[in-house]
Design an enzyme around this catalytic site. Structure first.
Site, PDB file in Angstrom:
ATOM      1  CG  HIS A 176      -2.683  -0.067   7.779  1.00  0.00           C
ATOM      2  ND1 HIS A 176      -2.506  -0.950   6.751  1.00  0.00           N
ATOM      3  CD2 HIS A 176      -3.448  -0.712   8.691  1.00  0.00           C
ATOM      4  CE1 HIS A 176      -3.122  -2.080   7.025  1.00  0.00           C
ATOM      5  NE2 HIS A 176      -3.700  -1.965   8.194  1.00  0.00           N
ATOM      6  CD  GLU A 208      -1.235  -0.253   3.705  1.00  0.00           C
ATOM      7  OE1 GLU A 208      -0.827   0.066   4.837  1.00  0.00           O
ATOM      8  OE2 GLU A 208      -2.372  -0.716   3.495  1.00  0.00           O
TER       9      GLU A 208
END
Length: 292
Positions: free
Chosen positions: A247, A209
């Site tokens: 996150h 990511e």
């Protein structure tokens, strides 16, 4: 040979008698994971889920030969729980807890270098070797024993990839969620190295990511060291710069860590990058068929 956990792993659950520890330990036991004990300070001597409870990890190691721990401890105490497990000689420590202060993890990371322990997480779903051991919070029923290794920063995308791979009757050798925090115990390279050495893994799925440079570093490592096909997906491709996406580690800063940059470097180093998560399973299948 399985990586990290297998049917012989002897698992101790830290935070065992709490609500979260009880819930997930129950599911690990239902999966036939070899949970041998739990740790909850102050409750040593009782039994919970028909397993002995100890005040310390060291006692679980001494009395039950525990060698893997999984941590369901509140963020304020989780770093100490990791340090306790490592000090007791636990070989694989899986920390599910999210929200651990970054400064705490800096200290943990430094200490772990002096031990023989390997940390997975924090803020991760854990590790599963299908039909052998489930150490974490992933849904066991979507996993199928096979020969594809999965490593991911994203828990939900781990499940998506696993379900596709299982549906296509390929299955997984082991699936590892490494966590999405800025400081984690094991990165992509650490796990990919294990998969590359594992004679039960034929292909690797790497799900990254935005934010940080872990995927780029893994790309260079793969080109030089890995002889198995690697299929990758990078999430957060539409994220605007400076915006945190899910996150704590998934944030683009200073023009670094963008999805486009990661994808470019992955492709330049011979890694197959899919455009959407929906393509992960079919791409892995095609790659394996082409290799015969």
């Amino acid at each position: 040979m399985s990586i990290l956990v297998d049917k012989n792993s002897r698992v101790v659950v830290q935070g065992f008698t709490g609500r979260e520890g009880t819930f997930h330990a129950t599911h690990m036991l239902e999966y036939n994971t070899n949970v041998v004990a739990g740790v909850t300070p102050g409750k040593g001597g009782i039994r919970h889920l028909d397993r002995p409870v100890f005040d310390t990890v060291a006692a679980a190691v001494k009395n039950e030969s525990a060698n893997v721990s999984v941590i369901f401890v509140p963020a304020a105490f989780a770093a100490d729980a990791i340090l306790e497990a490592a000090s007791a000689g636990i070989k694989v420590i899986v920390c599910i807890t999210e929200g651990i202060p970054t400064l705490d993890m800096v200290k943990v990371k430094h200490f772990l270098k002096t031990t023989g322990s390997r940390l997975i997480g924090p803020n991760c779903p854990g590790v599963i070797t299908p039909e052998e051991a489930k150490v974490g919070i992933m849904p066991g029923k979507i996993h199928k024993k096979g020969r594809v290794g999965v490593v991911s920063r994203s828990g939900t995308l781990t499940y998506e990839a696993v379900q596709q791979i299982s549906y296509l009757n390929l299955g997984q050798s082991t699936a590892v969620g490494i966590g999405g925090d800025p400081i984690i115990g094991s990165n992509f390279i650490d796990i990919i190295e294990l998969f590359n050495q594992d004679n039960e893994t034929d292909a690797i799925v790497m799900i990254g990511e935005i934010g940080g440079s872990a995927e780029e570093e893994a790309a260079f490592y793969i080109k030089s060291n890995v002889d198995k096909p690697v299929v990758s997906f990078i999430s957060g491709q539409t994220a605007p710069p400076g915006r945190r996406m899910g996150h704590a580690g998934a944030i683009i800063s200073g023009g670094k860590g963008t999805a486009s940059e990661k994808i470019r470097i992955l492709k330049e180093n011979g890694i197959l990058v899919v455009d959407t998560p929906a393509e992960i399973g079919v791409t892995v299948k095609r790659v394996l068929e082409e290799r015969g």
